[in-house]
Design a protein around this motif. Sequence first.
Motif, PDB file in Angstrom:
ATOM      1  N   ILE A 273       0.822  -1.202   0.000  1.00  0.00           N
ATOM      2  CA  ILE A 273       0.000   0.000   0.000  1.00  0.00           C
ATOM      3  C   ILE A 273       0.866   1.266   0.000  1.00  0.00           C
TER       4      ILE A 273
ATOM      5  N   MET B 212       0.514   4.155  -2.777  1.00  0.00           N
ATOM      6  CA  MET B 212       0.276   5.558  -2.442  1.00  0.00           C
ATOM      7  C   MET B 212       1.330   6.456  -3.084  1.00  0.00           C
ATOM      8  N   LYS B 213       2.570   5.983  -3.139  1.00  0.00           N
ATOM      9  CA  LYS B 213       3.608   6.777  -3.789  1.00  0.00           C
ATOM     10  C   LYS B 213       3.304   6.928  -5.274  1.00  0.00           C
TER      11      LYS B 213
ATOM     12  N   SER C  86       0.691   9.463  -5.808  1.00  0.00           N
ATOM     13  CA  SER C  86       1.136  10.836  -5.518  1.00  0.00           C
ATOM     14  C   SER C  86       2.088  11.391  -6.568  1.00  0.00           C
TER      15      SER C  86
ATOM     16  N   MET D 133      -6.558   1.475  -1.586  1.00  0.00           N
ATOM     17  CA  MET D 133      -5.937   2.129  -2.739  1.00  0.00           C
ATOM     18  C   MET D 133      -6.889   3.130  -3.383  1.00  0.00           C
TER      19      MET D 133
ATOM     20  N   ALA E 157      -7.238   6.187  -1.367  1.00  0.00           N
ATOM     21  CA  ALA E 157      -6.024   7.005  -1.449  1.00  0.00           C
ATOM     22  C   ALA E 157      -5.905   7.740  -2.777  1.00  0.00           C
TER      23      ALA E 157
END
Length: 293
Positions: free
Chosen positions: A170, A174-175, A178, A197, A200
Amino acid sequence: MKEFIGTGVALITPFLKDLSIDVEGLKRVVNFNIENGIDYLVVLGTTAESATLSNEEKQVVIATIKGANNNRVPLVLGIGGNNTAAVSQEMQSQDLTGISAILSVSPYYNKPTQEGIYQHFATIAKVASLPIIIYNVPGRTASNIEPETVVRLANDFKNIVAIKEAAGDIVQAMKLISVCPKDFLVISGDDMITLPMILAGGAGVISVIGEGFPKEFSNMVTFGLEKNVDKAYNIHYKIAPAIDYIFEEGNPAGIKYVFKKLGICEDYVRLPLVGISSSLSLKLDAFINSFDS
């Protein structure tokens, strides 16, 4: 690429007892999923046991799914491998009529460097006539596509539009969300962390459990995209035990047993895969019986 926001499912290839393709069973699988709300179908992915299908059988699978789908939902076709030249050739020679995008797995077994992974996808992107969804599944390929490599590919090739992220990490997901371009889709390839996910900022899922429970899983994804957290997690926790069960003894043996239990097709698999154990079948029986009640 809005058509790939939501729930996609990686279709199985049903077999008859003699291990020939069960064409009618495949049609039932397609109709079951479309009628229960999935958004798109993935054809000839790992879950389809494509590694054990001949080229002729693959064409039968594609034609059967196209016919059963009848243009109702978008189709994504799996074209990938660890021979870049061969993948490039298939990209150019395959009849892609009726296909909306290509799902292409990162090269497996070879364990390329990040530069090798970049050059592989760069090469196929230059010849591809359709959008490409990168598939990162290090548990099967033995190498991870790092977020920096994904960003590089997304920025350098406009036809690389998404990633199916199945590292089960996860933090990495998330990276990706982003750092990737805003119009680049980060799609879950791991059923258990699909909802976090999405919450996010992910775009949805290409699912295995979703094809066995399409109505419920699609609803969960929709609630997640709408940020209706409580309703989404209620469904997640209801389905979560089955996610563990279907992967306990390998994919797609587990999800094929679900289809057998639902009366849609048999659960035969081709070697080196084998059917699930009696102990696991009892667990799935109990889950499905309680799930329906």
